[in-house]
Enzyme design. Structure first.
Site, short mmCIF file in Angstrom:
data_model
loop_
_atom_site.label_atom_id
_atom_site.label_comp_id
_atom_site.label_asym_id
_atom_site.label_seq_id
_atom_site.Cartn_x
_atom_site.Cartn_y
_atom_site.Cartn_z
N TYR A 57 -24.34 -24.30 15.07
CA TYR A 57 -24.93 -23.48 16.12
C TYR A 57 -26.46 -23.50 16.08
O TYR A 57 -27.10 -23.37 17.14
CB TYR A 57 -24.37 -22.05 16.06
CG TYR A 57 -22.96 -22.02 16.58
CD1 TYR A 57 -22.70 -22.09 17.95
CD2 TYR A 57 -21.87 -22.00 15.72
CE1 TYR A 57 -21.40 -22.11 18.44
CE2 TYR A 57 -20.56 -22.02 16.20
CZ TYR A 57 -20.34 -22.09 17.56
OH TYR A 57 -19.06 -22.12 18.05
N ARG A 60 -27.18 -26.41 18.15
CA ARG A 60 -26.98 -26.10 19.57
C ARG A 60 -28.19 -25.32 20.13
O ARG A 60 -28.62 -25.55 21.25
CB ARG A 60 -25.72 -25.25 19.78
CG ARG A 60 -24.41 -25.84 19.27
CD ARG A 60 -23.82 -26.91 20.18
NE ARG A 60 -24.57 -28.15 20.17
CZ ARG A 60 -24.62 -29.00 19.15
NH1 ARG A 60 -23.98 -28.76 18.03
NH2 ARG A 60 -25.31 -30.12 19.25
N GLN A 90 -18.91 -19.27 31.44
CA GLN A 90 -18.30 -19.70 30.18
C GLN A 90 -19.36 -20.27 29.23
O GLN A 90 -19.05 -20.58 28.09
CB GLN A 90 -17.24 -20.76 30.46
CG GLN A 90 -16.09 -20.27 31.34
CD GLN A 90 -15.14 -21.38 31.70
OE1 GLN A 90 -14.39 -21.87 30.86
NE2 GLN A 90 -15.16 -21.81 32.96
N ASN A 91 -20.58 -20.41 29.73
CA ASN A 91 -21.65 -21.03 28.96
C ASN A 91 -22.33 -20.01 28.04
O ASN A 91 -22.48 -18.84 28.40
CB ASN A 91 -22.69 -21.65 29.89
CG ASN A 91 -22.05 -22.69 30.80
OD1 ASN A 91 -21.07 -23.32 30.44
ND2 ASN A 91 -22.62 -22.86 32.00
N VAL A 92 -22.76 -20.47 26.89
CA VAL A 92 -23.40 -19.59 25.92
C VAL A 92 -24.93 -19.68 25.97
O VAL A 92 -25.62 -18.94 25.27
CB VAL A 92 -22.88 -19.86 24.49
CG1 VAL A 92 -21.40 -19.53 24.40
CG2 VAL A 92 -23.14 -21.29 24.06
N ASP A 93 -25.47 -20.58 26.78
CA ASP A 93 -26.92 -20.68 26.93
C ASP A 93 -27.41 -19.60 27.90
O ASP A 93 -26.63 -18.85 28.46
CB ASP A 93 -27.30 -22.08 27.44
CG ASP A 93 -26.63 -22.41 28.78
OD1 ASP A 93 -26.98 -21.77 29.79
OD2 ASP A 93 -25.75 -23.30 28.81
N HIS A 108 -17.91 -16.19 26.81
CA HIS A 108 -17.70 -16.79 25.49
C HIS A 108 -18.84 -16.51 24.51
O HIS A 108 -18.98 -17.21 23.51
CB HIS A 108 -17.49 -18.30 25.64
CG HIS A 108 -16.25 -18.63 26.41
ND1 HIS A 108 -16.06 -19.83 27.04
CD2 HIS A 108 -15.12 -17.90 26.64
CE1 HIS A 108 -14.87 -19.83 27.65
NE2 HIS A 108 -14.30 -18.67 27.41
N GLY A 174 -18.96 -26.15 37.95
CA GLY A 174 -19.18 -26.65 36.62
C GLY A 174 -18.02 -26.49 35.66
O GLY A 174 -18.18 -26.66 34.46
N THR A 175 -16.85 -26.16 36.17
CA THR A 175 -15.68 -25.99 35.31
C THR A 175 -14.46 -26.61 35.96
O THR A 175 -14.27 -26.50 37.17
CB THR A 175 -15.41 -24.50 34.99
OG1 THR A 175 -14.17 -24.38 34.28
CG2 THR A 175 -15.34 -23.65 36.25
#
Length: 237
Positions: A57, A60, A90-93, A108, A174-175
């Protein structure tokens, strides 16, 4: 009397971040430095080799801090001038926030936050990109990435489903709608709500009413759709 803004709800996934240069799990072909992704993104992995998980991570974050929002992120931020916009990602950014979107639900988790392994309610904003072994919460327990790992509960799902049920317009971008439970959010959208799916490859879906497909990547499809929705809203005034 002031006119209520229509509520536009967006479900976004890795494809929109990939256009900003962020690798997805698929880009790794299931591997990271010869490790299976599940070996660095699960609670079992954390118990077996936490330092490896932390480094995964950290890498990342180093990648994410260099990324910039693209035209897709910017189009969603622009829509806030005409709609009440909620993004369920769903993105973690934080690319949606960097583009100017003010209401973002991270299904997420968030890459630039850490949380206590003792008390999950203790969540901290990270300063910089590094989270290391020995970094602890105020109660003295090790901090872990504030990420929903494989096999863990998606605690924000009920909130996301509630938001989706309130949508006047629903956008998927995007999914591929292959990751559960996020993929099931489409089934919570009211039948009469217009739905738009932006994807260069049209996904196979069960029969769902009021769906329009835009076969394009996010950075092209979202600006196109934003212009159409702004024009529709202008006509309705």
């Amino acid at each position: 009397m002031e006119r209520r803004l229509k509520h536009l709800v967006v479900l976004s996934g890795a494809g929109i971040s990939a256009e900003s240069g962020l690798s997805t799990f698929r880009d790794f072909n299931g591997l990271w430095h010869h490790y299976r992704v599940e070996e660095v993104a699960s609670l079992d992995a954390w118990k077996k080799h936490p330092k490896l998980v932390l480094e995964f991570y950290n890498e990342r974050r180093r990648q994410a801090i260099e990324a910039k929002p693209n035209a897709g992120h910017q189009a969603l931020a622009m829509l806030e001038q005409h709609y009440q916009v909620t993004i369920i990602t769903q993105n973690v950014d934080h690319l949606h926030e960097q583009a100017g979107s003010s209401s973002v639900v991270h299904l997420h988790g968030e890459l630039f936050k850490a949380r206590s392994t003792l008390d999950p309610e203790l969540v901290y904003q990270l300063q910089g990109t590094e989270l290391n072994w020995g970094d602890t919460c105020e109660q003295g327990s090790q901090l872990r990435p504030h990420i929903v790992w494989f096999g863990e509960e998606v605690s924000q799902f009920k909130h996301a489903a509630h938001l989706v049920r309130q949508a006047d317009i629903f956008i998927v971008v995007g999914t591929s709608l292959a990751v559960y439970p996020a993929s099931s959010l489409l089934h919570h959208v009211p039948e009469d709500t217009p739905k738009y799916i932006i994807d260069p490859r049209r996904p196979e879906l069960p029969r769902i009413p009021n769906v329009s497909f835009i076969q394009a990547v996010a950075s092209r499809g979202l600006p196109q759709l934003a212009r159409e929705l702004i024009a529709l809203e202008s006509l309705a005034r």
